[in-house]
Design a protein around this motif. Structure first.
Motif, short mmCIF file in Angstrom:
data_model
loop_
_atom_site.label_atom_id
_atom_site.label_comp_id
_atom_site.label_asym_id
_atom_site.label_seq_id
_atom_site.Cartn_x
_atom_site.Cartn_y
_atom_site.Cartn_z
N LYS A 51 1.00 -1.42 0.00
CA LYS A 51 0.05 -0.07 0.37
C LYS A 51 1.21 1.19 0.22
CE LYS A 51 -3.69 2.61 2.24
NZ LYS A 51 -2.86 3.75 1.88
N THR A 52 1.67 1.36 0.96
CA THR A 52 3.10 2.31 1.25
C THR A 52 3.99 2.99 -0.54
OG1 THR A 52 5.07 0.89 1.76
CG2 THR A 52 3.89 2.42 3.15
N THR A 53 3.48 1.70 -1.40
CA THR A 53 4.40 1.90 -3.04
C THR A 53 3.20 2.18 -3.45
OG1 THR A 53 5.69 0.13 -2.29
CG2 THR A 53 5.08 0.71 -4.44
N LEU A 54 1.89 2.00 -3.73
CA LEU A 54 0.63 1.90 -4.54
C LEU A 54 1.07 3.52 -3.88
CD1 LEU A 54 -1.07 0.73 -6.88
CD2 LEU A 54 -2.63 0.26 -5.01
N ASP A 55 0.40 4.17 -2.76
CA ASP A 55 -0.10 5.94 -2.34
C ASP A 55 1.53 6.31 -3.18
OD1 ASP A 55 -2.22 4.61 -1.15
OD2 ASP A 55 -0.95 4.73 0.64
N PHE A 56 2.44 6.56 -3.11
CA PHE A 56 3.47 6.61 -3.65
C PHE A 56 3.29 7.42 -5.25
CE2 PHE A 56 7.59 7.00 -5.33
CZ PHE A 56 8.53 8.06 -4.71
N LEU A 57 3.42 5.47 -5.58
CA LEU A 57 2.51 5.62 -7.13
C LEU A 57 1.99 6.49 -7.35
CD1 LEU A 57 3.65 2.12 -8.02
CD2 LEU A 57 4.90 4.43 -8.42
N LYS A 58 0.59 6.72 -6.66
CA LYS A 58 -0.96 7.63 -7.10
C LYS A 58 0.33 9.12 -7.90
CE LYS A 58 -3.77 4.42 -6.01
NZ LYS A 58 -4.84 3.61 -4.71
N LYS A 59 0.46 9.01 -6.64
CA LYS A 59 1.18 10.77 -6.58
C LYS A 59 2.27 10.86 -7.25
CE LYS A 59 0.96 12.61 -2.35
NZ LYS A 59 1.18 12.69 -0.81
N PHE A 60 3.58 10.00 -7.75
CA PHE A 60 4.58 10.46 -8.16
C PHE A 60 4.98 9.65 -9.10
CE2 PHE A 60 4.72 12.21 -3.73
CZ PHE A 60 5.12 12.78 -3.14
N HIS A 61 3.56 8.66 -9.92
CA HIS A 61 4.36 7.87 -10.67
C HIS A 61 5.37 8.46 -12.28
CE1 HIS A 61 1.48 8.51 -13.93
NE2 HIS A 61 0.49 8.55 -13.09
N GLU A 62 4.78 9.61 -12.30
CA GLU A 62 6.15 10.35 -13.59
C GLU A 62 7.24 10.35 -12.97
OE1 GLU A 62 3.26 13.32 -14.79
OE2 GLU A 62 1.43 11.89 -15.63
N ARG A 63 7.39 10.80 -11.95
CA ARG A 63 8.48 10.88 -11.48
C ARG A 63 9.51 9.59 -11.03
NH1 ARG A 63 8.97 14.81 -6.46
NH2 ARG A 63 7.64 16.50 -7.15
N VAL A 64 8.99 8.35 -11.38
CA VAL A 64 9.78 7.28 -11.08
C VAL A 64 10.63 6.58 -12.22
CG1 VAL A 64 9.45 5.15 -10.45
CG2 VAL A 64 8.43 6.91 -9.29
N ILE A 65 11.77 6.40 -12.58
CA ILE A 65 12.59 6.24 -14.40
C ILE A 65 12.89 4.38 -13.89
CG2 ILE A 65 13.77 8.21 -14.45
CD1 ILE A 65 16.22 6.94 -13.27
N GLY A 66 12.62 3.76 -12.85
CA GLY A 66 12.62 2.31 -13.00
C GLY A 66 12.19 2.10 -11.97
N THR A 67 12.10 0.50 -12.02
CA THR A 67 12.36 0.07 -10.35
C THR A 67 12.79 -1.29 -10.69
OG1 THR A 67 10.29 -1.49 -10.51
CG2 THR A 67 9.54 0.13 -10.09
N ALA A 68 13.08 -1.62 -8.54
CA ALA A 68 13.71 -2.86 -8.74
C ALA A 68 13.23 -3.47 -7.35
CB ALA A 68 14.96 -2.68 -8.00
N VAL A 69 13.06 -5.09 -7.56
CA VAL A 69 11.81 -5.16 -6.75
C VAL A 69 12.24 -6.70 -6.34
CG1 VAL A 69 9.59 -6.80 -6.54
CG2 VAL A 69 9.59 -4.41 -7.92
N SER A 70 12.53 -6.41 -4.37
CA SER A 70 12.42 -7.80 -3.61
C SER A 70 11.83 -8.31 -3.42
CB SER A 70 13.02 -6.96 -2.53
OG SER A 70 13.30 -7.70 -1.22
N GLY A 71 11.82 -9.63 -3.19
CA GLY A 71 11.54 -10.41 -3.62
C GLY A 71 11.72 -11.72 -2.81
N ASN A 72 10.88 -13.24 -2.62
CA ASN A 72 11.93 -14.15 -2.24
C ASN A 72 11.36 -15.31 -3.44
OD1 ASN A 72 12.20 -17.36 -0.78
ND2 ASN A 72 12.44 -15.79 0.58
N ARG A 73 12.60 -16.32 -4.32
CA ARG A 73 11.74 -17.33 -4.91
C ARG A 73 11.15 -18.84 -4.74
NH1 ARG A 73 14.18 -16.80 -9.53
NH2 ARG A 73 16.79 -15.09 -9.62
#
Ligand SMILES: Cc1cc2nc3c(=O)[nH]c(=O)nc-3n(C[C@H](O)[C@H](O)[C@H](O)COP(=O)(O)O)c2cc1C
Length: 121
Positions: A51-73
């Motif tokens: 949710k924290t990321t989604l809220d951020f993207l709703k506001k600022f997605h035009e500023r974001v040039i790319g993502t790296a995503v943490s996870g677990n296989r």
């Protein structure tokens, strides 16, 4: 350029700290901060975007040039899936998915991406 990280258990924060740029917690990013953002986020509950990321993207997605995503296989097909969902929903390129604090190859790939984009914006 600034790295913004959404990290609950610290893996994304660790990854962000290895990239060689200023890094801030997603909760501390302000609209008057550097407007060129690289986002390090995580996957949650079967590939959901936190949710924290989604809220951020709703506001600022035009500023974001790319993502790296943490996870677990261990999450199989949902490994780092939030990155794919972000790419699809917001048109932001997924640069890499990583486990733990990221391996050398993940760091290198991300650094190369950032260097090339900063040279040819
Ligand atoms: C409740 C829960 C759900 C998770 N769901 C996923 C998932 O769907 N896909 C995935 O790749 N990792 C999943 N994970 C693993 C985390 O994304 C992984 O531990 C990540 O490194 C956490 O990043 P952070 O330390 O920056 O918070 C999940 C972890 C938890 C605790």
């Amino acid at each position: 350029m600034i790295i913004v990280y959404d990290s609950l258990t610290g893996q994304g924060k660790k990854f962000a700290s290895k990239l060689g740029y200023k890094a801030v917690n997603i909760k501390d990013y302000q609209s008057n901060d550097d407007p060129v953002v690289f986002l390090v986020t995580r996957s949650f509950n079967f590939g959901e975007i936190p949710k924290t990321t989604l809220d951020f993207l709703k506001k600022f997605h035009e500023r974001v040039i790319g993502t790296a995503v943490s996870g677990n296989r261990n999450w199989g097909a949902n490994f780092g899936k939030a990155g794919e969902v972000i790419e699809k929903e917001f048109g932001i390129p997924l640069v890499t998915k990583f486990e733990m604090g990221g391996f050398e190859v993940d760091i290198k790939k991300t650094k190369n991406f950032l260097e090339s984009i900063l040279k040819n914006p």
